[in-house]
Design a protein around this motif. Structure first.
Motif, PDB file in Angstrom:
ATOM      1  N   ASN A  20     -36.411 -41.576  -0.657  1.00 35.47           N
ATOM      2  CA  ASN A  20     -35.745 -40.538   0.131  1.00 35.47           C
ATOM      3  C   ASN A  20     -35.442 -41.010   1.553  1.00 35.47           C
ATOM      4  O   ASN A  20     -36.189 -41.775   2.154  1.00 35.47           O
ATOM      5  CB  ASN A  20     -36.557 -39.236   0.116  1.00 35.47           C
ATOM      6  N   ALA A  21     -34.308 -40.537   2.068  1.00 31.75           N
ATOM      7  CA  ALA A  21     -33.753 -41.046   3.328  1.00 31.75           C
ATOM      8  C   ALA A  21     -34.686 -40.851   4.522  1.00 31.75           C
ATOM      9  O   ALA A  21     -34.756 -41.704   5.412  1.00 31.75           O
ATOM     10  CB  ALA A  21     -32.413 -40.370   3.612  1.00 31.75           C
ATOM     11  N   LYS A  22     -35.405 -39.748   4.559  1.00 32.35           N
ATOM     12  CA  LYS A  22     -36.242 -39.466   5.729  1.00 32.35           C
ATOM     13  C   LYS A  22     -37.398 -40.457   5.830  1.00 32.35           C
ATOM     14  O   LYS A  22     -37.694 -40.980   6.915  1.00 32.35           O
ATOM     15  CB  LYS A  22     -36.758 -38.023   5.676  1.00 32.35           C
ATOM     16  N   ASP A  23     -38.062 -40.713   4.710  1.00 30.74           N
ATOM     17  CA  ASP A  23     -39.147 -41.690   4.730  1.00 30.74           C
ATOM     18  C   ASP A  23     -38.629 -43.107   4.965  1.00 30.74           C
ATOM     19  O   ASP A  23     -39.278 -43.917   5.622  1.00 30.74           O
ATOM     20  CB  ASP A  23     -39.954 -41.634   3.431  1.00 30.74           C
ATOM     21  N   VAL A  24     -37.437 -43.409   4.439  1.00 30.61           N
ATOM     22  CA  VAL A  24     -36.842 -44.729   4.696  1.00 30.61           C
ATOM     23  C   VAL A  24     -36.577 -44.895   6.189  1.00 30.61           C
ATOM     24  O   VAL A  24     -36.883 -45.942   6.774  1.00 30.61           O
ATOM     25  CB  VAL A  24     -35.532 -44.926   3.889  1.00 30.61           C
ATOM     26  N   ALA A  25     -36.026 -43.871   6.828  1.00 35.57           N
ATOM     27  CA  ALA A  25     -35.722 -43.957   8.268  1.00 35.57           C
ATOM     28  C   ALA A  25     -36.982 -44.254   9.077  1.00 35.57           C
ATOM     29  O   ALA A  25     -36.980 -45.106   9.966  1.00 35.57           O
ATOM     30  CB  ALA A  25     -35.065 -42.655   8.742  1.00 35.57           C
ATOM     31  N   VAL A  26     -38.074 -43.579   8.749  1.00 39.21           N
ATOM     32  CA  VAL A  26     -39.346 -43.782   9.458  1.00 39.21           C
ATOM     33  C   VAL A  26     -39.899 -45.183   9.199  1.00 39.21           C
ATOM     34  O   VAL A  26     -40.322 -45.893  10.112  1.00 39.21           O
ATOM     35  CB  VAL A  26     -40.373 -42.702   9.047  1.00 39.21           C
ATOM     36  N   SER A  27     -39.878 -45.589   7.937  1.00 34.08           N
ATOM     37  CA  SER A  27     -40.415 -46.898   7.569  1.00 34.08           C
ATOM     38  C   SER A  27     -39.577 -48.028   8.179  1.00 34.08           C
ATOM     39  O   SER A  27     -40.112 -49.020   8.675  1.00 34.08           O
ATOM     40  CB  SER A  27     -40.457 -47.019   6.048  1.00 34.08           C
ATOM     41  N   TYR A  28     -38.263 -47.851   8.153  1.00 23.56           N
ATOM     42  CA  TYR A  28     -37.348 -48.863   8.709  1.00 23.56           C
ATOM     43  C   TYR A  28     -37.531 -48.977  10.222  1.00 23.56           C
ATOM     44  O   TYR A  28     -37.514 -50.065  10.783  1.00 23.56           O
ATOM     45  CB  TYR A  28     -35.905 -48.454   8.376  1.00 23.56           C
ATOM     46  N   TYR A  29     -37.718 -47.837  10.868  1.00 28.68           N
ATOM     47  CA  TYR A  29     -37.967 -47.834  12.322  1.00 28.68           C
ATOM     48  C   TYR A  29     -39.213 -48.657  12.649  1.00 28.68           C
ATOM     49  O   TYR A  29     -39.194 -49.532  13.523  1.00 28.68           O
ATOM     50  CB  TYR A  29     -38.131 -46.391  12.804  1.00 28.68           C
ATOM     51  N   CYS A  62     -24.908 -66.885  -9.972  1.00 23.34           N
ATOM     52  CA  CYS A  62     -25.779 -66.015 -10.771  1.00 23.34           C
ATOM     53  C   CYS A  62     -25.819 -66.560 -12.201  1.00 23.34           C
ATOM     54  O   CYS A  62     -24.900 -67.250 -12.644  1.00 23.34           O
ATOM     55  CB  CYS A  62     -25.231 -64.591 -10.786  1.00 23.34           C
ATOM     56  N   ARG A  63     -26.903 -66.248 -12.900  1.00 25.78           N
ATOM     57  CA  ARG A  63     -27.041 -66.655 -14.301  1.00 25.78           C
ATOM     58  C   ARG A  63     -27.242 -65.401 -15.150  1.00 25.78           C
ATOM     59  O   ARG A  63     -27.891 -64.452 -14.703  1.00 25.78           O
ATOM     60  CB  ARG A  63     -28.258 -67.580 -14.472  1.00 25.78           C
ATOM     61  N   PRO A  64     -26.714 -65.402 -16.379  1.00 21.34           N
ATOM     62  CA  PRO A  64     -26.826 -64.209 -17.226  1.00 21.34           C
ATOM     63  C   PRO A  64     -28.273 -63.765 -17.463  1.00 21.34           C
ATOM     64  O   PRO A  64     -28.532 -62.578 -17.660  1.00 21.34           O
ATOM     65  CB  PRO A  64     -26.161 -64.636 -18.540  1.00 21.34           C
ATOM     66  N   GLU A  65     -29.229 -64.711 -17.418  1.00 19.79           N
ATOM     67  CA  GLU A  65     -30.635 -64.358 -17.679  1.00 19.79           C
ATOM     68  C   GLU A  65     -31.330 -63.763 -16.442  1.00 19.79           C
ATOM     69  O   GLU A  65     -32.464 -63.303 -16.535  1.00 19.79           O
ATOM     70  CB  GLU A  65     -31.454 -65.581 -18.113  1.00 19.79           C
ATOM     71  N   ASP A  66     -30.668 -63.818 -15.290  1.00 15.42           N
ATOM     72  CA  ASP A  66     -31.281 -63.289 -14.065  1.00 15.42           C
ATOM     73  C   ASP A  66     -31.573 -61.798 -14.207  1.00 15.42           C
ATOM     74  O   ASP A  66     -30.800 -61.059 -14.814  1.00 15.42           O
ATOM     75  CB  ASP A  66     -30.345 -63.455 -12.851  1.00 15.42           C
ATOM     76  N   VAL A  67     -32.691 -61.383 -13.615  1.00 12.24           N
ATOM     77  CA  VAL A  67     -32.955 -59.949 -13.439  1.00 12.24           C
ATOM     78  C   VAL A  67     -33.042 -59.719 -11.935  1.00 12.24           C
ATOM     79  O   VAL A  67     -33.798 -60.396 -11.241  1.00 12.24           O
ATOM     80  CB  VAL A  67     -34.269 -59.512 -14.118  1.00 12.24           C
ATOM     81  N   TRP A  68     -32.254 -58.793 -11.438  1.00  8.28           N
ATOM     82  CA  TRP A  68     -32.205 -58.516 -10.004  1.00  8.28           C
ATOM     83  C   TRP A  68     -32.985 -57.249  -9.680  1.00  8.28           C
ATOM     84  O   TRP A  68     -32.923 -56.262 -10.414  1.00  8.28           O
ATOM     85  CB  TRP A  68     -30.758 -58.332  -9.553  1.00  8.28           C
ATOM     86  N   ILE A  69     -33.706 -57.305  -8.575  1.00  8.81           N
ATOM     87  CA  ILE A  69     -34.257 -56.075  -8.005  1.00  8.81           C
ATOM     88  C   ILE A  69     -33.483 -55.821  -6.720  1.00  8.81           C
ATOM     89  O   ILE A  69     -33.491 -56.646  -5.801  1.00  8.81           O
ATOM     90  CB  ILE A  69     -35.779 -56.118  -7.762  1.00  8.81           C
ATOM     91  N   ILE A  70     -32.779 -54.709  -6.706  1.00  8.72           N
ATOM     92  CA  ILE A  70     -31.923 -54.383  -5.564  1.00  8.72           C
ATOM     93  C   ILE A  70     -32.371 -53.041  -4.991  1.00  8.72           C
ATOM     94  O   ILE A  70     -32.627 -52.088  -5.732  1.00  8.72           O
ATOM     95  CB  ILE A  70     -30.441 -54.345  -5.978  1.00  8.72           C
ATOM     96  N   THR A  71     -32.483 -53.012  -3.682  1.00  4.78           N
ATOM     97  CA  THR A  71     -32.912 -51.789  -2.998  1.00  4.78           C
ATOM     98  C   THR A  71     -32.262 -51.723  -1.626  1.00  4.78           C
ATOM     99  O   THR A  71     -31.849 -52.750  -1.084  1.00  4.78           O
ATOM    100  CB  THR A  71     -34.436 -51.793  -2.736  1.00  4.78           C
ATOM    101  N   TYR A  72     -32.187 -50.541  -1.073  1.00  2.00           N
ATOM    102  CA  TYR A  72     -31.994 -50.410   0.363  1.00  2.00           C
ATOM    103  C   TYR A  72     -33.350 -50.763   0.984  1.00  2.00           C
ATOM    104  O   TYR A  72     -34.395 -50.481   0.382  1.00  2.00           O
ATOM    105  CB  TYR A  72     -31.592 -48.979   0.713  1.00  2.00           C
ATOM    106  N   PRO A  73     -33.374 -51.413   2.160  1.00  2.00           N
ATOM    107  CA  PRO A  73     -34.674 -51.818   2.727  1.00  2.00           C
ATOM    108  C   PRO A  73     -35.675 -50.660   2.840  1.00  2.00           C
ATOM    109  O   PRO A  73     -35.297 -49.503   2.997  1.00  2.00           O
ATOM    110  CB  PRO A  73     -34.293 -52.339   4.122  1.00  2.00           C
ATOM    111  N   LYS A  74     -36.940 -51.017   2.743  1.00  2.00           N
ATOM    112  CA  LYS A  74     -38.069 -50.093   2.914  1.00  2.00           C
ATOM    113  C   LYS A  74     -38.112 -48.998   1.849  1.00  2.00           C
ATOM    114  O   LYS A  74     -38.415 -47.840   2.118  1.00  2.00           O
ATOM    115  CB  LYS A  74     -38.069 -49.465   4.321  1.00  2.00           C
TER     116      LYS A  74
END
Length: 295
Positions: A131-140, A35-47
């Motif tokens: 929200n978890a419910k929409d993530v579950a549907v989208s992930y499915y 990793c580099r100090p100038e990095d910007v990360w986008i982190i998410t749970y999928p979907k």
């Protein structure tokens, strides 16, 4: 040509987390990633709006100019670090190593799977939660069309796997709450999918300020327009339709499906919703984190 070795394989376990089989091979490349100090990360749970916010970030970086965005797929502009499928797709770590700073890095990793030097670099992080419910549907639906993942089975079967964390990257509850706690001692902009749907310009302005950019109202309006769901769905640089159907079959379900809040109501039965809510209350009881399941 695709390698059948990666198609519809069961999850591989990486340090206790279920992981996409193709990604789990040679995991040392993740642990040793610099990793580099100038990095910007986008982190998410999928979907959870990853591609959406990635495109927003990239447009802010280029002062609202869409020329660069129209020439290269999002996965080349903001590589997903853990992505890999030897012989099929260039590994995210390889793409990132060749990129000049400042880099934008995308990942779905939980905190404990990040590269060894991650925290000492003190990179900025944009975290997006949905929200978890929409993530579950989208992930499915994603698992139905994405052949790097095992067959999801019926929605009822999948919902049980989702609640128990037996899906790629593990438990949604753990992911969103651990990153929420982390923002107490790290530069994290924590965004909610539902907030971006409700007022994209307001949330895009937050991203702009977090990235240390100043853009005028006309530029912000242009970014809002370019990153609307309707435009993203038809944009070959972000909708993953350029991938062969042997890897992602958009005829089963498009990568960009509906982009709404509240679609879970079209999937959950009353009984499933009650069971899910009881499980949710138990797992989220110790956090101040709150979600909206519709807007």
């Amino acid at each position: 040509m695709t390698s059948p070795d990666f198609i519809r394989r069961d999850w591989e376990t990486v340090h206790g987390y279920p992981m996409v089989y193709a990604f789990a091979l040679n995991w040392e490349r993740i642990e040793q990633f610099q990793c580099r100090p100038e990095d910007v990360w986008i982190i998410t749970y999928p979907k959870s709006g990853t591609t959406w916010v990635s495109e927003i970030m990239d447009l802010i970086k280029s002062d609202g100019s869409v020329e660069k965005q129209e020439k290269a797929p999002i996965g080349h502009r903001i590589p997903m670090m853990e992505l890999a499928a030897p012989g099929i797709i260039t590994a995210g770590t390889d793409l990132l190593e060749k990129m000049p700073s400042p880099r934008f890095v995308k990942s779905h990793l939980p905190i404990s799977l990040l590269p060894k030097n991650f925290w000492e670099c003190n990179c900025k992080i944009i975290y997006v939660a949905r929200n978890a419910k929409d993530v579950a549907v989208s992930y499915y639906n994603f698992d139905r069309m994405n052949k790097f993942h095992p067959e999801p089975g019926t929605f009822a079967e999948y919902l049980e796997k989702f609640m128990s964390g037996n899906v790629a990257y593990g438990s949604w509850h753990e992911h969103v709450t651990s990153w929420w706690e982390k923002k107490k001692d790290h530069p994290i902009l924590y965004l909610f999918y539902e907030d971006i749907k409700e007022d994209p310009k307001r949330e895009i302005r937050k991203v702009m300020q977090f990235l240390g950019k100043k853009l005028d109202e006309a530029t912000l309006d242009r970014i809002v327009q370019h990153t609307s769901f309707e435009n993203m769905k038809d944009n070959l640089m972000v909708n993953y339709k350029s991938l062969p159907t042997t890897l992602m079959d958009h005829n089963i379900s498009p990568f960009m499906r509906k982009g709404i809040a509240g679609d879970w109501k079209n999937y959950f039965t009353v009984a499933q919703n009650e069971i899910f809510d009881a499980d949710y209350e138990k797992k989220m009881s110790g956090t101040t984190l709150k979600f909206r399941t519709e807007i």
